[in-house]
Write a protein that holds these residues in place. Structure first.
Motif, PDB file in Angstrom:
ATOM      1  N   ASP A  24       7.660  -8.367  15.193  1.00  9.00           N
ATOM      2  CA  ASP A  24       8.744  -9.127  14.583  1.00  9.00           C
ATOM      3  C   ASP A  24       8.190 -10.159  13.616  1.00  9.00           C
ATOM      4  OD1 ASP A  24      10.533  -7.725  16.187  1.00  9.00           O
ATOM      5  OD2 ASP A  24      10.423  -9.237  17.788  1.00  9.00           O
ATOM      6  N   VAL A  25       8.844 -10.286  12.462  1.00 11.77           N
ATOM      7  CA  VAL A  25       8.475 -11.308  11.487  1.00 11.77           C
ATOM      8  C   VAL A  25       9.705 -12.162  11.209  1.00 11.77           C
ATOM      9  CG1 VAL A  25       6.567 -10.080  10.424  1.00 11.77           C
ATOM     10  CG2 VAL A  25       8.877  -9.672   9.597  1.00 11.77           C
ATOM     11  N   ILE A  26       9.451 -13.395  10.823  1.00  9.46           N
ATOM     12  CA  ILE A  26      10.509 -14.359  10.577  1.00  9.46           C
ATOM     13  C   ILE A  26      10.508 -14.705   9.091  1.00  9.46           C
ATOM     14  CG2 ILE A  26      11.359 -16.652  11.192  1.00  9.46           C
ATOM     15  CD1 ILE A  26       9.615 -16.386  13.753  1.00  9.46           C
ATOM     16  N   PRO A  27      11.673 -14.768   8.448  1.00 15.35           N
ATOM     17  CA  PRO A  27      11.704 -15.177   7.039  1.00 15.35           C
ATOM     18  C   PRO A  27      11.036 -16.535   6.861  1.00 15.35           C
ATOM     19  CG  PRO A  27      13.831 -14.298   7.679  1.00 15.35           C
ATOM     20  CD  PRO A  27      13.008 -14.406   8.928  1.00 15.35           C
ATOM     21  N   GLY A  28      10.198 -16.622   5.853  1.00 12.16           N
ATOM     22  CA  GLY A  28       9.425 -17.837   5.595  1.00 12.16           C
ATOM     23  C   GLY A  28       8.036 -17.811   6.208  1.00 12.16           C
ATOM     24  N   GLN A  29       7.778 -16.848   7.074  1.00  8.25           N
ATOM     25  CA  GLN A  29       6.470 -16.722   7.714  1.00  8.25           C
ATOM     26  C   GLN A  29       5.457 -16.236   6.686  1.00  8.25           C
ATOM     27  OE1 GLN A  29       6.582 -13.982  10.990  1.00  8.25           O
ATOM     28  NE2 GLN A  29       4.490 -14.430  11.648  1.00  8.25           N
ATOM     29  N   SER A  30       4.263 -16.773   6.751  1.00  5.45           N
ATOM     30  CA  SER A  30       3.190 -16.372   5.843  1.00  5.45           C
ATOM     31  C   SER A  30       2.259 -15.415   6.575  1.00  5.45           C
ATOM     32  CB  SER A  30       2.424 -17.607   5.367  1.00  5.45           C
ATOM     33  OG  SER A  30       1.409 -17.234   4.480  1.00  5.45           O
ATOM     34  N   LEU A  31       2.054 -14.244   5.998  1.00  2.00           N
ATOM     35  CA  LEU A  31       1.188 -13.228   6.600  1.00  2.00           C
ATOM     36  C   LEU A  31      -0.018 -12.986   5.711  1.00  2.00           C
ATOM     37  CD1 LEU A  31       3.826 -10.555   7.672  1.00  2.00           C
ATOM     38  CD2 LEU A  31       2.653 -12.181   9.142  1.00  2.00           C
ATOM     39  N   SER A  32      -1.183 -12.863   6.324  1.00  2.00           N
ATOM     40  CA  SER A  32      -2.386 -12.488   5.583  1.00  2.00           C
ATOM     41  C   SER A  32      -2.392 -10.983   5.410  1.00  2.00           C
ATOM     42  CB  SER A  32      -3.644 -12.930   6.334  1.00  2.00           C
ATOM     43  OG  SER A  32      -3.676 -14.329   6.446  1.00  2.00           O
ATOM     44  N   ALA A  90       0.845  -1.194   0.000  1.00  2.00           N
ATOM     45  CA  ALA A  90       0.000   0.000   0.000  1.00  2.00           C
ATOM     46  C   ALA A  90       0.881   1.244   0.000  1.00  2.00           C
ATOM     47  CB  ALA A  90      -0.936  -0.005   1.200  1.00  2.00           C
ATOM     48  N   PRO A  91       1.478   1.576  -1.138  1.00  2.00           N
ATOM     49  CA  PRO A  91       2.400   2.718  -1.157  1.00  2.00           C
ATOM     50  C   PRO A  91       1.723   4.058  -0.898  1.00  2.00           C
ATOM     51  CG  PRO A  91       2.131   1.773  -3.356  1.00  2.00           C
ATOM     52  CD  PRO A  91       1.392   0.900  -2.412  1.00  2.00           C
ATOM     53  N   ASP A  92       0.427   4.180  -1.179  1.00  2.00           N
ATOM     54  CA  ASP A  92      -0.270   5.453  -0.997  1.00  2.00           C
ATOM     55  C   ASP A  92      -0.895   5.602   0.391  1.00  2.00           C
ATOM     56  OD1 ASP A  92       0.376   6.085  -3.609  1.00  2.00           O
ATOM     57  OD2 ASP A  92      -1.499   5.246  -4.404  1.00  2.00           O
ATOM     58  N   ALA A  93      -0.943   4.522   1.155  1.00  2.00           N
ATOM     59  CA  ALA A  93      -1.589   4.555   2.470  1.00  2.00           C
ATOM     60  C   ALA A  93      -0.550   4.848   3.556  1.00  2.00           C
ATOM     61  CB  ALA A  93      -2.283   3.227   2.751  1.00  2.00           C
ATOM     62  N   ASP A  94      -1.036   5.246   4.707  1.00  2.00           N
ATOM     63  CA  ASP A  94      -0.163   5.488   5.857  1.00  2.00           C
ATOM     64  C   ASP A  94       0.368   4.135   6.336  1.00  2.00           C
ATOM     65  OD1 ASP A  94       1.146   6.380   8.087  1.00  2.00           O
ATOM     66  OD2 ASP A  94      -0.638   7.121   9.125  1.00  2.00           O
ATOM     67  N   PRO A  95       1.686   3.927   6.331  1.00  2.00           N
ATOM     68  CA  PRO A  95       2.221   2.615   6.713  1.00  2.00           C
ATOM     69  C   PRO A  95       1.863   2.211   8.138  1.00  2.00           C
ATOM     70  CG  PRO A  95       3.970   4.056   5.879  1.00  2.00           C
ATOM     71  CD  PRO A  95       2.715   4.858   5.944  1.00  2.00           C
ATOM     72  N   ARG A  96       1.683   3.173   9.035  1.00  2.00           N
ATOM     73  CA  ARG A  96       1.326   2.826  10.415  1.00  2.00           C
ATOM     74  C   ARG A  96      -0.027   2.131  10.483  1.00  2.00           C
ATOM     75  NH1 ARG A  96       2.276   8.782  12.571  1.00  2.00           N
ATOM     76  NH2 ARG A  96       1.111   9.033  10.654  1.00  2.00           N
ATOM     77  N   ASP A  97      -0.971   2.617   9.677  1.00  2.00           N
ATOM     78  CA  ASP A  97      -2.297   1.994   9.656  1.00  2.00           C
ATOM     79  C   ASP A  97      -2.244   0.604   9.036  1.00  2.00           C
ATOM     80  OD1 ASP A  97      -3.394   4.259  10.812  1.00  2.00           O
ATOM     81  OD2 ASP A  97      -3.906   5.166   8.867  1.00  2.00           O
ATOM     82  N   VAL A  98      -1.461   0.464   7.971  1.00  2.00           N
ATOM     83  CA  VAL A  98      -1.359  -0.835   7.293  1.00  2.00           C
ATOM     84  C   VAL A  98      -0.681  -1.849   8.210  1.00  2.00           C
ATOM     85  CG1 VAL A  98      -0.489  -2.040   5.267  1.00  2.00           C
ATOM     86  CG2 VAL A  98      -1.302   0.308   5.049  1.00  2.00           C
ATOM     87  N   VAL A  99       0.399  -1.446   8.884  1.00  2.00           N
ATOM     88  CA  VAL A  99       1.078  -2.339   9.819  1.00  2.00           C
ATOM     89  C   VAL A  99       0.121  -2.754  10.931  1.00  2.00           C
ATOM     90  CG1 VAL A  99       2.878  -2.450  11.591  1.00  2.00           C
ATOM     91  CG2 VAL A  99       3.414  -1.546   9.331  1.00  2.00           C
ATOM     92  N   ASP A 100      -0.655  -1.824  11.450  1.00  2.00           N
ATOM     93  CA  ASP A 100      -1.618  -2.146  12.499  1.00  2.00           C
ATOM     94  C   ASP A 100      -2.659  -3.148  12.008  1.00  2.00           C
ATOM     95  OD1 ASP A 100      -2.792  -1.769  15.126  1.00  2.00           O
ATOM     96  OD2 ASP A 100      -4.403  -0.713  14.079  1.00  2.00           O
ATOM     97  N   GLN A 101      -3.124  -2.985  10.786  1.00  2.00           N
ATOM     98  CA  GLN A 101      -4.109  -3.927  10.238  1.00  2.00           C
ATOM     99  C   GLN A 101      -3.495  -5.312  10.038  1.00  2.00           C
ATOM    100  OE1 GLN A 101      -5.570  -2.026   6.688  1.00  2.00           O
ATOM    101  NE2 GLN A 101      -7.018  -0.750   7.816  1.00  2.00           N
ATOM    102  N   ILE A 102      -2.243  -5.380   9.594  1.00  3.47           N
ATOM    103  CA  ILE A 102      -1.585  -6.676   9.407  1.00  3.47           C
ATOM    104  C   ILE A 102      -1.385  -7.366  10.756  1.00  3.47           C
ATOM    105  CG2 ILE A 102       0.554  -7.801   8.676  1.00  3.47           C
ATOM    106  CD1 ILE A 102       0.787  -5.661   6.489  1.00  3.47           C
ATOM    107  N   VAL A 103      -0.948  -6.607  11.749  1.00  3.27           N
ATOM    108  CA  VAL A 103      -0.743  -7.181  13.087  1.00  3.27           C
ATOM    109  C   VAL A 103      -2.065  -7.688  13.653  1.00  3.27           C
ATOM    110  CG1 VAL A 103      -0.158  -6.586  15.475  1.00  3.27           C
ATOM    111  CG2 VAL A 103       1.340  -5.868  13.618  1.00  3.27           C
ATOM    112  N   THR A 104      -3.129  -6.909  13.496  1.00  9.52           N
ATOM    113  CA  THR A 104      -4.444  -7.318  14.009  1.00  9.52           C
ATOM    114  C   THR A 104      -4.978  -8.533  13.264  1.00  9.52           C
ATOM    115  OG1 THR A 104      -4.921  -5.027  14.597  1.00  9.52           O
ATOM    116  CG2 THR A 104      -6.790  -6.531  14.466  1.00  9.52           C
TER     117      THR A 104
END
Length: 125
Positions: A108-116, A86-100
């Protein structure tokens, strides 16, 4: 002539009454303990009975498979993934949505981890 004798009024003194202490039997103590703890028991029962409504709702929710997934490669962070999808969105909001969405305990993320990835950003990467 009449004489009036002025005398001090008679004070009525009550006889000493022996004071008795309140004595509770074992049964009485149990009754008081039950009555004292009754509001807490009722509140706990209501919390248990109404606590599951958010989990077991009748909402349709998101169908399975509507989220895109991203596999973390070495050097990736949540911040860099958020910038990529999401290059046009605020990264803080996107990170929060991914974490939630992924229920991550930390950032922290680990190489090979699959994220939705949230649906609105799934076409970005």
């Amino acid at each position: 002539m009449t004489t009036i004798d002025i005398a001090a009024p008679a004070l009525h003194v009550r006889p000493a009454v022996p004071t008795t202490r309140l004595r509770l039997t074992v049964r009485g103590r149990r009754v008081i303990a039950v009555l004292a703890s009754l509001p807490a028991v009722i509140a706990l029962a209501l919390a248990i009975l109404s606590g599951g409504s958010a989990i077991a709702s009748h909402d349709a929710g998101a169908p399975a498979g509507t989220f895109a997934t991203v596999t973390v490669v070495p050097g990736d962070t949540l911040w860099s993934i958020a910038g990529d999808i999401a290059p046009d969105a605020d990264p803080r909001d996107v990170v929060d949505q991914i974490v939630t969405l992924n229920a991550l305990p930390t950032g922290d993320v680990i190489p090979g981890q699959s994220l939705s990835i949230p649906v609105e950003y799934s076409a970005g990467r």
